[in-house]
Design an enzyme around this catalytic site. Structure first.
Site, PDB file in Angstrom:
ATOM      1  N   HIS A  62       0.847  -1.203   0.000  1.00 55.10           N
ATOM      2  CA  HIS A  62       0.000   0.000   0.000  1.00 55.10           C
ATOM      3  C   HIS A  62       0.881   1.250   0.000  1.00 55.10           C
ATOM      4  O   HIS A  62       0.697   2.164  -0.809  1.00 55.10           O
ATOM      5  CB  HIS A  62      -0.906  -0.023   1.245  1.00 55.10           C
ATOM      6  CG  HIS A  62      -1.712   1.212   1.442  1.00 55.10           C
ATOM      7  ND1 HIS A  62      -3.079   1.255   1.223  1.00 55.10           N
ATOM      8  CD2 HIS A  62      -1.377   2.455   1.870  1.00 55.10           C
ATOM      9  CE1 HIS A  62      -3.527   2.469   1.487  1.00 55.10           C
ATOM     10  NE2 HIS A  62      -2.513   3.219   1.886  1.00 55.10           N
ATOM     11  N   GLU A  63       1.841   1.287   0.911  1.00 56.52           N
ATOM     12  CA  GLU A  63       2.717   2.458   1.012  1.00 56.52           C
ATOM     13  C   GLU A  63       3.630   2.594  -0.210  1.00 56.52           C
ATOM     14  O   GLU A  63       3.847   3.697  -0.716  1.00 56.52           O
ATOM     15  CB  GLU A  63       3.547   2.393   2.297  1.00 56.52           C
ATOM     16  CG  GLU A  63       2.722   2.530   3.572  1.00 56.52           C
ATOM     17  CD  GLU A  63       1.945   3.825   3.668  1.00 56.52           C
ATOM     18  OE1 GLU A  63       2.381   4.848   3.084  1.00 56.52           O
ATOM     19  OE2 GLU A  63       0.878   3.828   4.317  1.00 56.52           O
ATOM     20  N   HIS A  66       1.988   4.258  -3.134  1.00 62.66           N
ATOM     21  CA  HIS A  66       2.045   5.725  -3.056  1.00 62.66           C
ATOM     22  C   HIS A  66       3.380   6.231  -3.600  1.00 62.66           C
ATOM     23  O   HIS A  66       3.431   7.202  -4.350  1.00 62.66           O
ATOM     24  CB  HIS A  66       1.898   6.195  -1.600  1.00 62.66           C
ATOM     25  CG  HIS A  66       0.554   5.986  -0.993  1.00 62.66           C
ATOM     26  ND1 HIS A  66      -0.629   6.336  -1.622  1.00 62.66           N
ATOM     27  CD2 HIS A  66       0.194   5.491   0.225  1.00 62.66           C
ATOM     28  CE1 HIS A  66      -1.657   6.052  -0.820  1.00 62.66           C
ATOM     29  NE2 HIS A  66      -1.186   5.535   0.301  1.00 62.66           N
TER      30      HIS A  66
END
Length: 197
Positions: A62-63, A66
């Site tokens: 998820h990170e 980004h």
């Protein structure tokens, strides 16, 4: 895409700490008197491996999503672990209640509101893809598939809540239409999973 030594260390520590915290949550009955025995037991080691493969991967991809999108828009972006929140996650795992915020990708440089919204959207949409992969894995590896499905649906839905520093608030600020479209595959499955809505 470059990963600095500090970023690599932070990613590794966040991955291990999250796996450990969720293992503490799922292996019940840990007390100060039996903690050492439990932590070296086959049950805990298996739970730790399962949590690393599901929860840890879900949070970190998820990170990193980004970061990938931010770098694509010309940003300098790096993940930074939040050691206070990681310690709180481990303590919460022991207490039987867990709130995990392992850190965040920090980026800088000029971006448009649309680019900022797309950077925010990348994390939850990555969890949607991982939820689909987890669903496909269930017939072959039920433990990994079910845990992966649960955590990725949870992360996608939670992060799209349009509040405070969550991804949903950034997406909504950029485009209410994009937010509404993204809410269907993110918040929708989370509501179905938890409330049967």
């Amino acid at each position: 895409m470059k990963v600095s030594a500090r970023e690599g260390r932070d990613l590794l520590i966040a991955w291990l700490a999250l796996g450990f915290a969720f293992s503490l949550l799922y292996v019940r009955g840990i007390t100060p008197t039996n903690m050492t025995d439990v932590l070296v037991s086959d049950l805990f080691v298996a739970e730790f491996a399962l949590s690393l493969a599901t929860v840890g991967v879900a949070f970190l991809l998820h990170e990193l999503a980004h970061k990938v999108v931010a770098v694509n828009f010309g940003q300098h972006a790096e993940f930074r672990a939040d050691y206070g929140m990681l310690a709180l996650a481990v303590a919460g795992g022991l207490a039987g209640f867990l709130f995990a915020a392992p850190g965040a990708v920090h980026h800088r440089g000029y971006i448009t509101p649309k680019e900022h919204g797309l950077i925010a959207l990348a994390g939850p949409l990555t969890n949607v893809v991982l939820a689909g992969v987890s669903l496909a894995v269930i017939p072959f590896a039920p433990d990994i598939g079910q845990r992966g499905l649960f955590i990725n649906v949870l992360l996608a839905g939670f992060n799209m809540i349009p509040f405070g520093p969550l991804d949903g608030a950034t997406v909504l600020d950029w485009s209410p239409v994009a937010y509404a479209a993204a809410a269907v595959p993110t918040i929708g499955p989370a509501l179905l999973l938890f409330f049967g809505v």
